[in-house]
Design a protein around this motif. Structure first.
Motif, PDB file in Angstrom:
ATOM      1  N   SER A 209       0.798  -1.222   0.000  1.00 21.44           N
ATOM      2  CA  SER A 209       0.000   0.000   0.000  1.00 21.44           C
ATOM      3  C   SER A 209       0.834   1.276   0.000  1.00 21.44           C
ATOM      4  O   SER A 209       0.315   2.347   0.221  1.00 21.44           O
ATOM      5  CB  SER A 209      -0.928  -0.014   1.209  1.00 21.44           C
ATOM      6  OG  SER A 209      -0.191  -0.203   2.377  1.00 21.44           O
ATOM      7  N   PHE A 211       2.554   4.568  -1.099  1.00 23.42           N
ATOM      8  CA  PHE A 211       2.430   5.451  -2.247  1.00 23.42           C
ATOM      9  C   PHE A 211       3.403   6.626  -2.185  1.00 23.42           C
ATOM     10  O   PHE A 211       3.689   7.248  -3.187  1.00 23.42           O
ATOM     11  CB  PHE A 211       0.995   5.920  -2.457  1.00 23.42           C
ATOM     12  CG  PHE A 211       0.509   6.967  -1.497  1.00 23.42           C
ATOM     13  CD1 PHE A 211      -0.052   6.614  -0.297  1.00 23.42           C
ATOM     14  CD2 PHE A 211       0.610   8.307  -1.828  1.00 23.42           C
ATOM     15  CE1 PHE A 211      -0.513   7.580   0.576  1.00 23.42           C
ATOM     16  CE2 PHE A 211       0.134   9.279  -0.953  1.00 23.42           C
ATOM     17  CZ  PHE A 211      -0.419   8.918   0.245  1.00 23.42           C
ATOM     18  N   GLY A 226      -1.594   0.797  -3.238  1.00 21.51           N
ATOM     19  CA  GLY A 226      -1.743   2.050  -2.496  1.00 21.51           C
ATOM     20  C   GLY A 226      -1.723   3.254  -3.417  1.00 21.51           C
ATOM     21  O   GLY A 226      -2.548   4.163  -3.291  1.00 21.51           O
ATOM     22  N   ILE A 229      -4.999   3.488  -5.230  1.00 26.93           N
ATOM     23  CA  ILE A 229      -6.097   4.007  -4.405  1.00 26.93           C
ATOM     24  C   ILE A 229      -5.972   5.520  -4.266  1.00 26.93           C
ATOM     25  O   ILE A 229      -6.937   6.261  -4.451  1.00 26.93           O
ATOM     26  CB  ILE A 229      -6.094   3.331  -3.012  1.00 26.93           C
ATOM     27  CG1 ILE A 229      -6.417   1.844  -3.147  1.00 26.93           C
ATOM     28  CG2 ILE A 229      -7.108   4.001  -2.089  1.00 26.93           C
ATOM     29  CD1 ILE A 229      -6.273   1.059  -1.865  1.00 26.93           C
ATOM     30  N   GLU A 230      -4.756   5.973  -3.978  1.00 25.49           N
ATOM     31  CA  GLU A 230      -4.543   7.412  -3.833  1.00 25.49           C
ATOM     32  C   GLU A 230      -4.919   8.126  -5.119  1.00 25.49           C
ATOM     33  O   GLU A 230      -5.611   9.146  -5.111  1.00 25.49           O
ATOM     34  CB  GLU A 230      -3.071   7.679  -3.476  1.00 25.49           C
ATOM     35  CG  GLU A 230      -2.770   9.112  -3.128  1.00 25.49           C
ATOM     36  CD  GLU A 230      -1.980   9.831  -4.191  1.00 25.49           C
ATOM     37  OE1 GLU A 230      -1.793  11.035  -4.068  1.00 25.49           O
ATOM     38  OE2 GLU A 230      -1.544   9.181  -5.169  1.00 25.49           O
ATOM     39  N   PHE A 233      -8.716   8.250  -5.579  1.00 22.87           N
ATOM     40  CA  PHE A 233      -9.421   9.107  -4.633  1.00 22.87           C
ATOM     41  C   PHE A 233      -9.094  10.579  -4.830  1.00 22.87           C
ATOM     42  O   PHE A 233      -9.966  11.426  -4.820  1.00 22.87           O
ATOM     43  CB  PHE A 233      -9.090   8.698  -3.187  1.00 22.87           C
ATOM     44  CG  PHE A 233     -10.080   7.735  -2.626  1.00 22.87           C
ATOM     45  CD1 PHE A 233     -11.223   8.182  -1.998  1.00 22.87           C
ATOM     46  CD2 PHE A 233      -9.869   6.372  -2.733  1.00 22.87           C
ATOM     47  CE1 PHE A 233     -12.148   7.300  -1.485  1.00 22.87           C
ATOM     48  CE2 PHE A 233     -10.793   5.476  -2.226  1.00 22.87           C
ATOM     49  CZ  PHE A 233     -11.926   5.944  -1.601  1.00 22.87           C
ATOM     50  N   LEU A 234      -7.807  10.889  -4.970  1.00 23.51           N
ATOM     51  CA  LEU A 234      -7.413  12.290  -4.915  1.00 23.51           C
ATOM     52  C   LEU A 234      -7.152  12.912  -6.277  1.00 23.51           C
ATOM     53  O   LEU A 234      -7.230  14.119  -6.429  1.00 23.51           O
ATOM     54  CB  LEU A 234      -6.180  12.447  -4.024  1.00 23.51           C
ATOM     55  CG  LEU A 234      -6.383  11.994  -2.577  1.00 23.51           C
ATOM     56  CD1 LEU A 234      -5.107  12.165  -1.780  1.00 23.51           C
ATOM     57  CD2 LEU A 234      -7.511  12.774  -1.905  1.00 23.51           C
TER      58      LEU A 234
ATOM     59  N   PRO B 109      -3.642  -0.579   6.367  1.00 20.12           N
ATOM     60  CA  PRO B 109      -2.741   0.337   5.663  1.00 20.12           C
ATOM     61  C   PRO B 109      -3.264   1.770   5.760  1.00 20.12           C
ATOM     62  O   PRO B 109      -4.471   1.996   5.751  1.00 20.12           O
ATOM     63  CB  PRO B 109      -2.807  -0.158   4.216  1.00 20.12           C
ATOM     64  CG  PRO B 109      -3.311  -1.544   4.282  1.00 20.12           C
ATOM     65  CD  PRO B 109      -4.179  -1.618   5.492  1.00 20.12           C
ATOM     66  N   ASP B 110      -2.333   2.717   5.865  1.00 20.79           N
ATOM     67  CA  ASP B 110      -2.697   4.131   5.992  1.00 20.79           C
ATOM     68  C   ASP B 110      -3.615   4.598   4.879  1.00 20.79           C
ATOM     69  O   ASP B 110      -4.514   5.405   5.095  1.00 20.79           O
ATOM     70  CB  ASP B 110      -1.429   5.002   5.937  1.00 20.79           C
ATOM     71  CG  ASP B 110      -0.630   4.862   7.199  1.00 20.79           C
ATOM     72  OD1 ASP B 110      -1.149   4.261   8.148  1.00 20.79           O
ATOM     73  OD2 ASP B 110       0.518   5.354   7.234  1.00 20.79           O
ATOM     74  N   VAL B 111      -3.359   4.078   3.679  1.00 20.96           N
ATOM     75  CA  VAL B 111      -4.142   4.519   2.533  1.00 20.96           C
ATOM     76  C   VAL B 111      -5.622   4.215   2.746  1.00 20.96           C
ATOM     77  O   VAL B 111      -6.495   5.023   2.449  1.00 20.96           O
ATOM     78  CB  VAL B 111      -3.636   3.822   1.255  1.00 20.96           C
ATOM     79  CG1 VAL B 111      -4.430   4.279   0.063  1.00 20.96           C
ATOM     80  CG2 VAL B 111      -2.179   4.114   1.044  1.00 20.96           C
ATOM     81  N   ALA B 115      -8.499   6.955   3.040  1.00 18.78           N
ATOM     82  CA  ALA B 115      -9.593   6.973   2.065  1.00 18.78           C
ATOM     83  C   ALA B 115     -10.942   6.805   2.750  1.00 18.78           C
ATOM     84  O   ALA B 115     -11.889   7.531   2.454  1.00 18.78           O
ATOM     85  CB  ALA B 115      -9.373   5.867   1.029  1.00 18.78           C
ATOM     86  N   LEU B 118     -11.926   9.856   4.618  1.00 21.78           N
ATOM     87  CA  LEU B 118     -12.335  10.898   3.680  1.00 21.78           C
ATOM     88  C   LEU B 118     -13.806  10.714   3.305  1.00 21.78           C
ATOM     89  O   LEU B 118     -14.595  11.662   3.313  1.00 21.78           O
ATOM     90  CB  LEU B 118     -11.449  10.856   2.428  1.00 21.78           C
ATOM     91  CG  LEU B 118     -11.830  11.798   1.291  1.00 21.78           C
ATOM     92  CD1 LEU B 118     -11.709  13.239   1.717  1.00 21.78           C
ATOM     93  CD2 LEU B 118     -10.952  11.554   0.064  1.00 21.78           C
ATOM     94  N   PHE B 206      -2.846  13.354   4.585  1.00 15.69           N
ATOM     95  CA  PHE B 206      -2.862  13.744   3.180  1.00 15.69           C
ATOM     96  C   PHE B 206      -4.259  13.578   2.576  1.00 15.69           C
ATOM     97  O   PHE B 206      -4.693  14.377   1.763  1.00 15.69           O
ATOM     98  CB  PHE B 206      -1.842  12.893   2.423  1.00 15.69           C
ATOM     99  CG  PHE B 206      -1.618  13.314   0.997  1.00 15.69           C
ATOM    100  CD1 PHE B 206      -1.119  14.562   0.696  1.00 15.69           C
ATOM    101  CD2 PHE B 206      -1.909  12.444  -0.041  1.00 15.69           C
ATOM    102  CE1 PHE B 206      -0.901  14.950  -0.615  1.00 15.69           C
ATOM    103  CE2 PHE B 206      -1.692  12.817  -1.358  1.00 15.69           C
ATOM    104  CZ  PHE B 206      -1.193  14.070  -1.642  1.00 15.69           C
ATOM    105  N   PHE B 207      -4.958  12.536   3.010  1.00 15.56           N
ATOM    106  CA  PHE B 207      -6.301  12.291   2.480  1.00 15.56           C
ATOM    107  C   PHE B 207      -7.332  13.252   3.053  1.00 15.56           C
ATOM    108  O   PHE B 207      -8.221  13.692   2.337  1.00 15.56           O
ATOM    109  CB  PHE B 207      -6.737  10.847   2.778  1.00 15.56           C
ATOM    110  CG  PHE B 207      -6.331   9.871   1.721  1.00 15.56           C
ATOM    111  CD1 PHE B 207      -7.167   9.600   0.658  1.00 15.56           C
ATOM    112  CD2 PHE B 207      -5.122   9.213   1.789  1.00 15.56           C
ATOM    113  CE1 PHE B 207      -6.799   8.700  -0.325  1.00 15.56           C
ATOM    114  CE2 PHE B 207      -4.748   8.317   0.812  1.00 15.56           C
ATOM    115  CZ  PHE B 207      -5.578   8.056  -0.251  1.00 15.56           C
ATOM    116  N   TYR B 221       6.071  16.827   1.817  1.00 17.94           N
ATOM    117  CA  TYR B 221       5.770  16.041   0.625  1.00 17.94           C
ATOM    118  C   TYR B 221       5.679  16.939  -0.608  1.00 17.94           C
ATOM    119  O   TYR B 221       6.296  16.667  -1.634  1.00 17.94           O
ATOM    120  CB  TYR B 221       4.458  15.272   0.830  1.00 17.94           C
ATOM    121  CG  TYR B 221       4.028  14.428  -0.353  1.00 17.94           C
ATOM    122  CD1 TYR B 221       4.714  13.276  -0.688  1.00 17.94           C
ATOM    123  CD2 TYR B 221       2.924  14.791  -1.114  1.00 17.94           C
ATOM    124  CE1 TYR B 221       4.307  12.497  -1.761  1.00 17.94           C
ATOM    125  CE2 TYR B 221       2.511  14.023  -2.188  1.00 17.94           C
ATOM    126  CZ  TYR B 221       3.204  12.875  -2.503  1.00 17.94           C
ATOM    127  OH  TYR B 221       2.800  12.107  -3.561  1.00 17.94           O
TER     128      TYR B 221
END
Lengths: 274, 265
Positions: A209, A211, A226, A229-230, A233-234, B109-111, B115, B118, B206-207, B221
């Motif tokens: 995951s 990224f 990962g 997914i990012e 979504f973004l 996982p952080d993602v 998500a 969010l 970040f999300f 970042y």
């Protein structure tokens, strides 16, 4: 106990947390995976996931995660083993862990400099007569930096399980005439396998995951689940597809946890030998 | 315990070198008057001055610290109460279920956390920014606090509570005078860990951060994506020192926790 008779009111915030931030998010991810960009109910995202693009992405994500985990084990195991033999082992272990507390972004950023065209890695290569290479934005740099990031998380559990080994077992194996390799293979490794399993859990799932590292070091050449997914979504704002990928990532997570799961009793008994 | 063989020492030294080299490399070049991370021209403090003269960066730094302190305080409070509740759950199945739910955010996982939060915030209508970041940090810190406090609670002898109750202590007295003092080292360890998790987090923030609000990692970042600026190096040197302080603090409380723990047995 009397204090248990009334439902403890102080648990309310904690239960609310479980409802809102553990259960609800998973349900929402599942729910959103059935909607397309226009907000219409569809199974298309799942159909999409099994199309060649996403399958390829999943496979390559697994391949990278596998390589990262493998190299982490190969480097971490001897480190953990020898660390248990040092005099001030807890202090050395702390020193191994400190880098893992430093912000991931800063460590990744350092490698932009180190692997850059004029960075020390290339200077070393030139000095060795290999000549300048494009190191940044390659598979190598991605795997190297990832292994660098994950190494402490692999060393720690292996160290703990090796440290719990009863030394008498090793002496016994020696007394019975086993070579050091034999002792390692038949006694140390099987008894400390739980550490490796926890290490795999701690490395493989995050490696699927990642990224940050892919974006900064691999220059978008490597795409993991990962990153996808990012992206959904973004960047693309396609929450439905992003959620579908997330659903699969959660599934993979559970499969990996099952596969590397440890019987609590065995682990605890192992700990009590000491 | 035999002494380490020579190859073992070389190997360990090499691992330590690789682990620390990038960090010191960053710090070293934070003093470079040239603008790059490849050739050192001369010593300067200018990049540190740049950090402290950049009002935007200072505001982001303050945001980061405020979020970290608030989120770790609140998550410690909720987590400690949760852990106490879990220990008093008599139904074993129920306790295991709650514990499994507790650990989901630790292994996710952080993602995924980012998500799903969010989606949650957008659905509930929480505006993305300070509030959403703070709530997320509280949310992902709570399970860590629980994990740090539980072992202390399990170590505690229940006869202590019975004795207090027999002596006429109210529930509140038992909590504030018996339980909390006993598990204090665990609480501090949980607090420190929550603090570092919050300071360290990038992916979740970040999300859930909007356009107007940023924390240090999110800012780093975007700076790093734009390329090398030695301001980041100066910043990282400062962060390294703070982190080191926190680790030492955490280690200190953990050690104390351990000695008290073994002393009680």
């Amino acid at each position: 106990m009397k204090s248990n008779a009334a439902r403890p009111f102080y648990m309310i915030p904690y239960y609310l947390w479980i409802a809102f931030f553990v259960i609800a998010p998973i349900v929402l991810i599942g729910y959103y995976s059935f909607f397309d960009l226009e907000g219409k109910f569809t199974l298309g995202n799942y159909q999409n996931f099994f199309s060649s693009v996403y399958l390829e992405l999943t496979l390559s994500s697994f391949w990278y995660a596998f390589l990262i985990t493998l190299f982490s084990i190969l480097i971490a195991y001897p480190t953990a083993y020898w660390l248990t033999k040092t005099k001030h082992k807890q202090l050395w272990l702390l020193l191994i862990i400190i880098p893992s507390w430093i912000n991931l972004l800063l460590k990744t950023y350092a490698f932009i400099g180190i692997f850059g065209l004029n960075g020390p890695a290339n200077k070393l290569m030139s000095a060795l007569g290999i000549g300048k290479q494009q190191i940044l934005f390659t598979d190598f740099s991605f795997i190297f930096v990832s292994v660098y990031i994950f190494i402490p998380f692999m060393i720690l559990p292996i160290f703990n399980s090796l440290d719990r080994l009863n030394p008498a077992l090793i002496d016994a194996s020696r007394d019975l005439g086993a070579s050091s390799w034999m002792t390692f293979r038949k006694v140390i490794f099987p008894l400390a396998i739980n550490g490796v399993k926890s290490g795999i859990q701690a490395v493989f799932i995050p490696a699927l995951s990642l990224f940050v590292i892919t974006r900064l070091i691999a220059g978008n050449k490597v795409i993991t689940l990962g990153t996808a997914i990012e992206q959904q979504f973004l960047v693309t704002q396609n929450w439905g597809m992003g959620s579908t990928i997330a659903v699969f990532l959660i599934l993979f997570m559970f499969i990996i946890m099952m596969a590397t799961g440890q019987k609590d009793k065995g682990g605890a008994a192992n700990g009590k030998i000491k | 315990m035999g002494k380490l063989s020579k190859p073992a020492r070389v190997y360990l030294a090499f691992v330590f070198f690789v682990l620390y080299a990038p960090i010191f490399y960053l710090i070293f070049y934070s003093f470079n008057s040239g603008g790059t991370m490849s050739s050192f021209e001369g010593f300067t403090w200018e990049h540190y001055a740049a950090v402290f003269n950049d009002t935007r960066l200072i505001i982001i730094l303050l945001n980061t610290i405020i979020v970290a302190l608030l989120s770790s305080l609140i998550s410690t409070a909720i987590g400690v109460l949760g852990a106490i509740g879990i220990v008093f759950l008599r139904n074993r199945k129920m306790r295991n279920a709650v514990l499994s739910l507790n650990n989901i955010l630790i292994v996710s996982p952080d993602v995924i956390i980012g998500a799903s939060f969010l989606i949650l915030f957008t659905m509930v209508g929480v505006k993305l920014g300070f509030a959403s970041v703070l709530i997320s940090h509280i949310a992902f810190s709570i399970p860590i606090v629980v994990i740090m406090v539980l072992p202390k609670l399990q170590e505690m002898s229940f006869s202590l509570i019975d004795a207090a109750a027999d002596l006429g202590a109210s529930k509140r007295d038992i909590l504030t005078r018996v339980i909390i003092p006993y598990i204090k080292p665990g609480i501090f360890a949980g607090f420190f860990l929550a603090l570092t998790y919050s300071l360290d987090d990038f992916a979740v923030t970040f999300f859930v951060t909007g356009n107007g609000f940023s924390t240090l990692s999110v800012e780093i970042y975007s700076m790093a994506r734009a390329g090398i600026t030695l301001t980041i190096n100066a910043l990282s040197a400062l962060i390294f020192i703070v982190t080191l302080g926190l680790v030492v603090g955490y280690y200190f409380f953990n050690q104390r926790a351990r000695t008290i723990g073994t002393g009680g047995q």
